[in-house]
Design an enzyme around this catalytic site. Structure first.
Site, short mmCIF file in Angstrom:
data_model
loop_
_atom_site.label_atom_id
_atom_site.label_comp_id
_atom_site.label_asym_id
_atom_site.label_seq_id
_atom_site.Cartn_x
_atom_site.Cartn_y
_atom_site.Cartn_z
N HIS A 339 32.19 37.59 41.11
CA HIS A 339 33.55 37.20 41.51
C HIS A 339 34.08 38.11 42.62
CE1 HIS A 339 32.78 35.22 37.79
NE2 HIS A 339 32.84 36.35 37.13
N CYS A 340 33.18 38.55 43.51
CA CYS A 340 33.54 39.43 44.64
C CYS A 340 34.20 40.73 44.16
CB CYS A 340 34.48 38.74 45.64
SG CYS A 340 33.79 37.29 46.39
N ALA A 341 33.90 41.18 42.96
CA ALA A 341 34.55 42.39 42.45
C ALA A 341 33.52 43.29 41.76
CB ALA A 341 35.69 42.03 41.52
#
Ligand code: PLP
Length: 381
Positions: A339-341
């Protein structure tokens, strides 16, 4: 069954489609660039959208709310517009790459960065406060983790930042339109200067390609780009006044008009109505999955202080494989992976595969929640 609303909300309220379509067909001249009636009309409608968003966020000076292409651009503008080599900044281990990557790029140019650890994905205000120094130039924190739904205490952070005269950048990507986000209240906390960055296409329910950044009075940002603004055209220097200073080039007027309609719809429907519904959907997912053999849930349990994401893993399954089965065999759209994290997954211990993330939105139903839980139980079985 669309459960990927944390990436972008879908569908949008009906007036969003209607307003964007009508404007695109009949009024989409370049706002602020000419003096003919169509261009002036477009300018007025963009100004109206800005005022609507200002009302939602309790922003007293709408001209300090600038349009951006998405949340990422708003965050880049805030970070790169304020921080210089040698400055010290503080951030958290729950940030999205839209914060992490610009900060890393700035570190390579000499920024000194402290990243406050969040063991098991939990944010501790005390460790955060310890990281702040008298010379800190900016504190950048997410309001809601897009991985766990945890809410970070931005009001307390604003109080401390205000005391020390440090600007606070809030990444409101997962909270705008859903949780209380009140610019005047944050600023009022001991005169904190804030930057509020948000996409227009998530909880604000506008079209993709929209976003906004609110800049408190007393904060001067260096623009990400210079260019035509339709104002002071005789000068080859960028205008000093907002919003023009930070809004060079033709705006995504069709998207902004849709966003304006979305915000008007939100104001009429009531943010709390949306939050109440989404809270119930999150609770349904959480309770349904908690009893499912092999499921591990991440983040805080359902409650009033929570964003609309439910991250989980199923024993024996890679998140990408599970999401593919849910999509292809059960018609459930959700998001697997990081989740791009990546920092958040490092904190949770869910690297390298990440989690499966279900993010309900206002237009999901209890019946869909039950169907999703049934599908996951079936796969688990
Ligand atoms: N910050 C957070 C917490 C997000 O969840 C996202 C998007 O998923 C962003 C920033 C970036 O927003 P955008 O995709 O509009 O650039």
């Amino acid at each position: 069954m669309y459960f990927d609303n944390a990436a972008t909300t879908f569908p949008k309220p009906e007036p969003v489609y209607a307003a964007a379509d009508a404007f695109f067909r009949t009024g989409a001249a370049n706002p602020g660039r000419s003096s003919h009636r169509m261009a002036v009309g477009a300018d007025v409608i963009i100004a109206r959208a800005r005022h609507s968003l200002a009302r939602l966020l309790n922003v007293h000076r709408p001209e300090r709310l600038v349009w951006t292409a998405n949340g990422t651009e708003a965050l880049n503008l805030a970070l790169k517009g304020l921080l210089r080599p040698g400055d010290h900044a503080v951030t958290t281990a729950l940030e999205h790459n839209a914060v992490a990557r610009p900060l890393r790029a700035l570190e390579r140019q000499g920024l000194r960065l402290d990243r406050v650890p969040c063991p098991d994905g939990v944010f501790h205000l005390s460790s955060f406060l310890e990281a702040i120094r008298p010379e800190t130039r900016l504190v950048a924190m997410t309001h809601v983790s897009n991985v766990t739904g945890a809410v970070l205490p931005i009001q307390e952070a604003a109080a401390r930042c205000g005391e020390w005269g440090i600007p606070l950048l809030v990444d409101a990507a997962q909270s705008a339109g859903l949780l209380p986000l009140d610019a005047a209240e944050l600023e009022g906390t001991r005169s904190c200067r804030v930057l509020l960055a948000m996409p227009g296409h998530k909880g604000l329910l506008g079209p993709p390609g929209t976003g906004a950044l609110y800049v408190s009075e007393g904060l001067e940002l260096v623009p990400l780009r210079e260019g035509g603004t339709g104002s002071l055209s005789e000068r080859d220097e960028q205008p000093e006044t907002l919003p023009d200073r930070l809004e060079s080039g033709t705006l995504n007027s069709v998207g902004i008009v849709g966003l304006g309609a979305a915000v008007e719809w939100l104001l009429q429907t009531g943010r709390e109505t949306l939050h109440r519904k989404e809270r119930a959907l999150v609770a349904g997912l959480w309770e349904g999955l908690a009893g499912c053999p092999g499921v591990t849930l991440y983040g805080p349990p359902p409650g009033p202080e929570r964003g609309s994401v439910v991250s989980f893993n199923l024993e024996g399954w890679e998140p990408t494989d599970l999401a593919q089965v849910l999509d292809e065999s059960f018609d459930v759209q959700c998001r697997p992976g990081l989740h791009c994290a990546p920092w958040a997954h490092q904190s949770l211990g869910t690297l390298p595969g990440g989690t499966v993330r279900l993010s309900p939105g206002f237009f999901n139903t209890e019946a869909e929640v039950e169907a999703v839980v049934r599908a996951i139980r079936k796969v688990a079985g």
